[in-house]
Design a protein around this motif. Structure first.
Motif, PDB file in Angstrom:
ATOM      1  N   SER A  40      -7.787-151.663  21.278  1.00 17.73           N
ATOM      2  CA  SER A  40      -8.689-150.735  20.588  1.00 17.73           C
ATOM      3  C   SER A  40      -8.856-149.428  21.348  1.00 17.73           C
ATOM      4  CB  SER A  40     -10.058-151.384  20.367  1.00 17.73           C
ATOM      5  OG  SER A  40     -10.651-151.734  21.603  1.00 17.73           O
ATOM      6  N   CYS A  41      -8.559-149.424  22.654  1.00 17.93           N
ATOM      7  CA  CYS A  41      -8.662-148.194  23.443  1.00 17.93           C
ATOM      8  C   CYS A  41      -7.698-147.132  22.934  1.00 17.93           C
ATOM      9  CB  CYS A  41      -8.374-148.482  24.923  1.00 17.93           C
ATOM     10  SG  CYS A  41      -9.677-149.398  25.765  1.00 17.93           S
ATOM     11  N   PHE A  42      -6.596-147.559  22.314  1.00 19.08           N
ATOM     12  CA  PHE A  42      -5.630-146.589  21.814  1.00 19.08           C
ATOM     13  C   PHE A  42      -6.113-145.935  20.519  1.00 19.08           C
ATOM     14  CE2 PHE A  42      -3.296-149.055  24.830  1.00 19.08           C
ATOM     15  CZ  PHE A  42      -2.410-148.156  25.392  1.00 19.08           C
ATOM     16  N   VAL A  43      -6.913-146.673  19.752  1.00 18.95           N
ATOM     17  CA  VAL A  43      -7.526-146.070  18.563  1.00 18.95           C
ATOM     18  C   VAL A  43      -8.608-145.084  19.011  1.00 18.95           C
ATOM     19  CG1 VAL A  43      -8.778-146.488  16.416  1.00 18.95           C
ATOM     20  CG2 VAL A  43      -7.049-148.128  17.189  1.00 18.95           C
ATOM     21  N   LEU A  44      -9.439-145.516  19.960  1.00 22.80           N
ATOM     22  CA  LEU A  44     -10.469-144.619  20.492  1.00 22.80           C
ATOM     23  C   LEU A  44      -9.817-143.402  21.147  1.00 22.80           C
ATOM     24  CD1 LEU A  44     -13.093-146.997  22.164  1.00 22.80           C
ATOM     25  CD2 LEU A  44     -13.428-145.534  20.166  1.00 22.80           C
ATOM     26  N   GLY A  45      -8.719-143.647  21.855  1.00 22.72           N
ATOM     27  CA  GLY A  45      -8.007-142.552  22.500  1.00 22.72           C
ATOM     28  C   GLY A  45      -7.555-141.507  21.498  1.00 22.72           C
ATOM     29  N   LEU A  46      -7.056-141.963  20.352  1.00 23.48           N
ATOM     30  CA  LEU A  46      -6.629-141.035  19.298  1.00 23.48           C
ATOM     31  C   LEU A  46      -7.815-140.212  18.786  1.00 23.48           C
ATOM     32  CD1 LEU A  46      -4.614-139.862  17.294  1.00 23.48           C
ATOM     33  CD2 LEU A  46      -5.006-141.863  15.827  1.00 23.48           C
ATOM     34  N   ILE A  47      -8.952-140.867  18.632  1.00 21.28           N
ATOM     35  CA  ILE A  47     -10.162-140.162  18.172  1.00 21.28           C
ATOM     36  C   ILE A  47     -10.552-139.084  19.182  1.00 21.28           C
ATOM     37  CG2 ILE A  47     -12.620-140.413  17.654  1.00 21.28           C
ATOM     38  CD1 ILE A  47     -11.982-143.268  16.675  1.00 21.28           C
ATOM     39  N   TYR A  48     -10.529-139.433  20.471  1.00 22.19           N
ATOM     40  CA  TYR A  48     -10.870-138.456  21.505  1.00 22.19           C
ATOM     41  C   TYR A  48      -9.864-137.311  21.532  1.00 22.19           C
ATOM     42  CZ  TYR A  48     -13.954-142.148  23.311  1.00 22.19           C
ATOM     43  OH  TYR A  48     -14.922-143.113  23.442  1.00 22.19           O
ATOM     44  N   MET A  49      -8.594-137.629  21.354  1.00 23.21           N
ATOM     45  CA  MET A  49      -7.555-136.596  21.348  1.00 23.21           C
ATOM     46  C   MET A  49      -7.786-135.594  20.224  1.00 23.21           C
ATOM     47  SD  MET A  49      -4.230-139.027  22.116  1.00 23.21           S
ATOM     48  CE  MET A  49      -2.986-137.760  22.290  1.00 23.21           C
ATOM     49  N   GLU A  50      -8.088-136.099  19.045  1.00 22.07           N
ATOM     50  CA  GLU A  50      -8.250-135.205  17.901  1.00 22.07           C
ATOM     51  C   GLU A  50      -9.558-134.415  17.992  1.00 22.07           C
ATOM     52  OE1 GLU A  50      -7.275-137.001  14.118  1.00 22.07           O
ATOM     53  OE2 GLU A  50      -5.171-136.757  14.692  1.00 22.07           O
ATOM     54  N   ARG A  51     -10.558-134.987  18.638  1.00 27.70           N
ATOM     55  CA  ARG A  51     -11.785-134.214  18.871  1.00 27.70           C
ATOM     56  C   ARG A  51     -11.495-133.071  19.843  1.00 27.70           C
ATOM     57  NH1 ARG A  51     -16.557-138.832  19.678  1.00 27.70           N
ATOM     58  NH2 ARG A  51     -16.688-139.485  17.469  1.00 27.70           N
ATOM     59  N   TYR A  52     -10.728-133.374  20.861  1.00 33.65           N
ATOM     60  CA  TYR A  52     -10.366-132.359  21.851  1.00 33.65           C
ATOM     61  C   TYR A  52      -9.568-131.228  21.198  1.00 33.65           C
ATOM     62  CZ  TYR A  52      -8.104-130.217  25.914  1.00 33.65           C
ATOM     63  OH  TYR A  52      -7.652-129.317  26.848  1.00 33.65           O
ATOM     64  N   LEU A  53      -8.687-131.598  20.279  1.00 34.24           N
ATOM     65  CA  LEU A  53      -7.799-130.628  19.637  1.00 34.24           C
ATOM     66  C   LEU A  53      -8.496-129.763  18.585  1.00 34.24           C
ATOM     67  CD1 LEU A  53      -4.703-132.972  19.260  1.00 34.24           C
ATOM     68  CD2 LEU A  53      -4.911-131.012  20.817  1.00 34.24           C
ATOM     69  N   GLN A  54      -9.777-129.995  18.368  1.00 35.02           N
ATOM     70  CA  GLN A  54     -10.535-129.163  17.435  1.00 35.02           C
ATOM     71  C   GLN A  54     -10.886-127.808  18.038  1.00 35.02           C
ATOM     72  OE1 GLN A  54     -13.928-131.475  16.199  1.00 35.02           O
ATOM     73  NE2 GLN A  54     -12.705-132.949  15.055  1.00 35.02           N
ATOM     74  N   GLN A  55     -10.648-127.641  19.327  1.00 30.83           N
ATOM     75  CA  GLN A  55     -10.924-126.365  19.975  1.00 30.83           C
ATOM     76  C   GLN A  55      -9.937-125.300  19.493  1.00 30.83           C
ATOM     77  OE1 GLN A  55     -12.086-126.974  24.393  1.00 30.83           O
ATOM     78  NE2 GLN A  55     -10.629-128.624  23.949  1.00 30.83           N
ATOM     79  N   PRO A  56     -10.357-124.043  19.471  1.00 28.85           N
ATOM     80  CA  PRO A  56      -9.487-122.969  18.987  1.00 28.85           C
ATOM     81  C   PRO A  56      -8.197-122.841  19.803  1.00 28.85           C
ATOM     82  CG  PRO A  56     -11.759-122.224  19.191  1.00 28.85           C
ATOM     83  CD  PRO A  56     -11.689-123.565  19.846  1.00 28.85           C
ATOM     84  N   PHE A  86     -19.138-135.161  26.660  1.00 30.26           N
ATOM     85  CA  PHE A  86     -19.470-136.535  27.032  1.00 30.26           C
ATOM     86  C   PHE A  86     -19.914-137.385  25.835  1.00 30.26           C
ATOM     87  CE2 PHE A  86     -19.546-134.296  30.989  1.00 30.26           C
ATOM     88  CZ  PHE A  86     -19.103-135.218  31.942  1.00 30.26           C
ATOM     89  N   ARG A  87     -19.556-136.959  24.641  1.00 24.45           N
ATOM     90  CA  ARG A  87     -19.913-137.721  23.439  1.00 24.45           C
ATOM     91  C   ARG A  87     -18.774-138.700  23.116  1.00 24.45           C
ATOM     92  NH1 ARG A  87     -22.340-132.702  19.754  1.00 24.45           N
ATOM     93  NH2 ARG A  87     -24.108-132.226  21.139  1.00 24.45           N
ATOM     94  N   LEU A  88     -18.887-139.869  23.657  1.00 31.34           N
ATOM     95  CA  LEU A  88     -17.814-140.853  23.551  1.00 31.34           C
ATOM     96  C   LEU A  88     -18.090-141.942  22.521  1.00 31.34           C
ATOM     97  CD1 LEU A  88     -17.036-141.321  27.370  1.00 31.34           C
ATOM     98  CD2 LEU A  88     -16.032-139.685  25.756  1.00 31.34           C
ATOM     99  N   ARG A  89     -19.309-142.033  22.076  1.00 33.27           N
ATOM    100  CA  ARG A  89     -19.649-143.082  21.122  1.00 33.27           C
ATOM    101  C   ARG A  89     -18.991-142.806  19.772  1.00 33.27           C
ATOM    102  NH1 ARG A  89     -23.221-146.940  21.411  1.00 33.27           N
ATOM    103  NH2 ARG A  89     -24.190-145.954  23.243  1.00 33.27           N
ATOM    104  N   VAL A  90     -18.402-143.851  19.206  1.00 32.24           N
ATOM    105  CA  VAL A  90     -17.727-143.764  17.903  1.00 32.24           C
ATOM    106  C   VAL A  90     -18.303-144.843  16.997  1.00 32.24           C
ATOM    107  CG1 VAL A  90     -15.528-144.008  16.686  1.00 32.24           C
ATOM    108  CG2 VAL A  90     -15.608-142.853  18.908  1.00 32.24           C
ATOM    109  N   ASN A  91     -18.799-144.464  15.820  1.00 35.37           N
ATOM    110  CA  ASN A  91     -19.363-145.474  14.921  1.00 35.37           C
ATOM    111  C   ASN A  91     -18.248-146.271  14.241  1.00 35.37           C
ATOM    112  OD1 ASN A  91     -18.492-143.975  12.568  1.00 35.37           O
ATOM    113  ND2 ASN A  91     -20.303-142.685  12.777  1.00 35.37           N
ATOM    114  N   LEU A  92     -18.620-147.388  13.655  1.00 37.61           N
ATOM    115  CA  LEU A  92     -17.636-148.281  13.046  1.00 37.61           C
ATOM    116  C   LEU A  92     -16.906-147.631  11.880  1.00 37.61           C
ATOM    117  CD1 LEU A  92     -19.536-151.713  13.061  1.00 37.61           C
ATOM    118  CD2 LEU A  92     -17.575-151.040  14.465  1.00 37.61           C
ATOM    119  N   GLU A  93     -17.603-146.775  11.153  1.00 40.93           N
ATOM    120  CA  GLU A  93     -16.980-146.108  10.014  1.00 40.93           C
ATOM    121  C   GLU A  93     -15.836-145.199  10.466  1.00 40.93           C
ATOM    122  OE1 GLU A  93     -18.194-143.225   6.219  1.00 40.93           O
ATOM    123  OE2 GLU A  93     -19.713-143.892   7.648  1.00 40.93           O
ATOM    124  N   THR A  94     -16.098-144.433  11.523  1.00 42.71           N
ATOM    125  CA  THR A  94     -15.058-143.543  12.046  1.00 42.71           C
ATOM    126  C   THR A  94     -13.903-144.347  12.626  1.00 42.71           C
ATOM    127  OG1 THR A  94     -16.702-141.849  12.570  1.00 42.71           O
ATOM    128  CG2 THR A  94     -14.576-141.702  13.697  1.00 42.71           C
TER     129      THR A  94
END
Length: 237
Positions: free
Chosen positions: A94-110, A168-176
């Motif tokens: 599951s860390c790889f799914v969370l990792g993808l979420i963190y990656m895409e959040r990071y990539l939201q920067q301009p 530091f917002r690492l929490r991901v809800n079940l829906e996401t």
């Protein structure tokens, strides 16, 4: 009615997690193969990288250099790199799914885009952060650095940059989390649909020969990675 709908939704989620290899019975963990999520994640990242590099090549987008950019493209494919992380970091799938979420959040920067120069570092940093946030046990950054083929100092820098960029917002809800599992499952469906299209115009004999050759190449590639020592990655990214 609401209870029945909730139960059905819960069953669908469990089925999705199982399909991606996120749920492995305790009795099978020692003998389990690489979970499907690794292949689907690497395929998805490959497509994103290819799309971004095509846009950069046509000057349709401008990219800002980040701490995740290396000087050259790593020799190891994204798929083999993800498998290496899973094998030696011993983190939960599951860390790889969370990792993808963190990656895409990071990539939201301009002006921040994932390319072949940055995807490996971004992957190791995101999975490490996910492991430290969710898993019961984890290693130190000196060990993770060896797994990823980078120095401890660089591993520390990548982790801190990612954490501050995410505020530091690492929490991901079940829906996401579930929506990203669905995204990866759609990637699997796309692969299944692409194969017949790619096979059009070729004879059955050629198709079988090509598929057999591809399977053998994949087997040799995976076997080579499983016996790769830690030295093989020193300085590779």
């Amino acid at each position: 009615m609401a209870m029945g709908s909730s139960t059905t939704h819960g069953c669908d989620e469990l089925e999705s997690y199982s399909s991606l290899g996120l749920i492995v019975p305790q009795s099978q963990k020692k003998h389990a193969e690489y979970p499907k999520v690794l292949f689907l994640l690497s395929t998805y990242l490959d497509k994103v990288v290819q799309r971004n590099e095509e846009l950069l090549g046509s000057n349709k987008i401008r990219e800002s250099t980040t701490v995740f950019h290396g000087q050259r493209v790593p020799d190891l494919s994204i798929k083999l790199y993800a498998e290496r992380i899973f094998k030696y970091a011993q983190c939960s799938p599951s860390c790889f799914v969370l990792g993808l979420i963190y990656m895409e959040r990071y990539l939201q920067q301009p002006n921040i885009y994932m390319t072949s120069l940055s995807v490996h570092r971004l992957l190791i940093a995101s999975v490490v952060v996910a492991a430290k946030f969710t898993d019961d046990s984890f290693f130190n950054n000196a060990y993770y650095g060896k797994v990823g083929g980078i120095s401890t100092r660089e591993m520390n820098r990548l982790e801190l940059d990612l954490l501050f960029s995410l505020d530091f917002r690492l929490r991901v809800n079940l829906e996401t989390f579930g929506s990203y599992c669905l995204k990866l499952e759609k990637e699997a469906l796309a692969l299944v649909l692409e194969r017949p299209i790619q096979a059009q115009g070729a004879s059955r004999t050629k198709c079988l020969s090509r598929n057999s050759s591809a399977d053998e190449t994949w087997k040799h590639e995976l076997a080579r990675e499983r016996y790769t020592s830690a030295q093989a990655l020193q300085g590779c990214i």
